[in-house]
Scaffold this active site. Sequence first.
Site, mmCIF file in Angstrom:
data_model
loop_
_atom_site.group_PDB
_atom_site.id
_atom_site.type_symbol
_atom_site.label_atom_id
_atom_site.label_comp_id
_atom_site.label_asym_id
_atom_site.label_seq_id
_atom_site.Cartn_x
_atom_site.Cartn_y
_atom_site.Cartn_z
ATOM 1 C CG HIS A 154 -2.077 -0.889 1.163
ATOM 2 N ND1 HIS A 154 -1.983 -2.207 1.546
ATOM 3 C CD2 HIS A 154 -3.355 -0.706 0.735
ATOM 4 C CE1 HIS A 154 -3.165 -2.792 1.368
ATOM 5 N NE2 HIS A 154 -4.015 -1.900 0.870
ATOM 6 C CE LYS A 158 -3.668 -0.619 4.973
ATOM 7 N NZ LYS A 158 -4.917 -0.009 5.472
#
Length: 268
Positions: A154, A158
Amino acid sequence: MNLVVVGAAGRMGQALIRVIHQTEGVRLSGAVERSGSPFVGRDAGELAGIGILNVAVSDDPLPVFAAADGVLDFTTPAATVEFAGYAAQARIAHIVGTTGCSSQDDDAIAAAARHATIVKSGNMSLGVNLLGVLVRQAAAALDEAFDIEVVEMHHRHKVDAPSGTALLLGEQAAAGRGFELADNSVRVRDGHTGPRPGGAIGFATLRGGSVVGEHQVILAGEGERVVLSHLAEDRTIFARGAVKAALWAHGRKPGLYSMLDVLGLADK
Ligand SMILES: NC(=O)C1=CN([C@@H]2O[C@H](COP(=O)(O)OP(=O)(O)OC[C@H]3O[C@@H](n4cnc5c(N)ncnc54)[C@H](OP(=O)(O)O)[C@@H]3O)[C@@H](O)[C@H]2O)C=CC1
Ligand SMILES: O=C(O)C1=N[C@H](C(=O)O)C[C@H](O)C1
């Protein structure tokens, strides 16, 4: 159906506002950010880049929830627990995409689901939920000679790991093998780890750049590997799933549901 977006200025909040604007049968009736946010008072449509919608961002959720049929919530675990209480009080549907919830957070959300219809999933996309079904089937079909590892990547912003999706896929793999994920998983490896524990489901986390979300489930045997994967190219896929979940939840009896229920994949 009147929908409120909480965390309206966030990456998912903006995607949700755009998808609501494009979807028949739903309208944005409210938008919420935390007190002190520089976005309070701004127009939600303008924030999302689609022009004025005449919906001002509020920092007072209760009256906004009282005028709505559902709330779409991609925020933080602490905020989601608070919103679950308000949604239950207002008797409206609560669609929860927030990840990184502790077991205490999940207990509080389950308690709120006695009065509200809650749909909660670590990933609202059709593709990931289908992948979960395929992972369960593959884990059941291949015995413990195939080690299962879940790899995710990600964007650099995040804050939780492993991702909600990685855990969802791990749970499906564990279900296929007939045990609880919490009883047999390796979430982090560092230093002299010793050999891989038999039957465990392993996780590996990558973070960087602007990656929307990539997941692989690897079933590694002697001399061969089966690799099942999903690549998210755009946050619209999660927002579309959340709006679909809200329409599905509207008027349904209180309880805690998942995207598998919404998509009709629960018994596949
Ligand atoms: N289930 C799924 O399909 C998906 C889940 N997610 C999950 O959704 C969550 C949000 O992701 P993302 O949009 O990238 O994150 P962002 O940080 O971009 O957005 C979160 C927003 O929520 C706001 N917020 C925090 N606390 C409150 C509060 N008490 N009241 C109102 N607003 C609040 C934040 O404000 P501020 O910045 O001022 O704190 C921010 O604007 C994460 O847990 C992520 O993992 C993401 C994509 C898909
Ligand atoms: O934080 C994100 O961005 C995402 N979070 C969810 C997760 O934790 O799996 C879903 C998606 O992968 C994007």
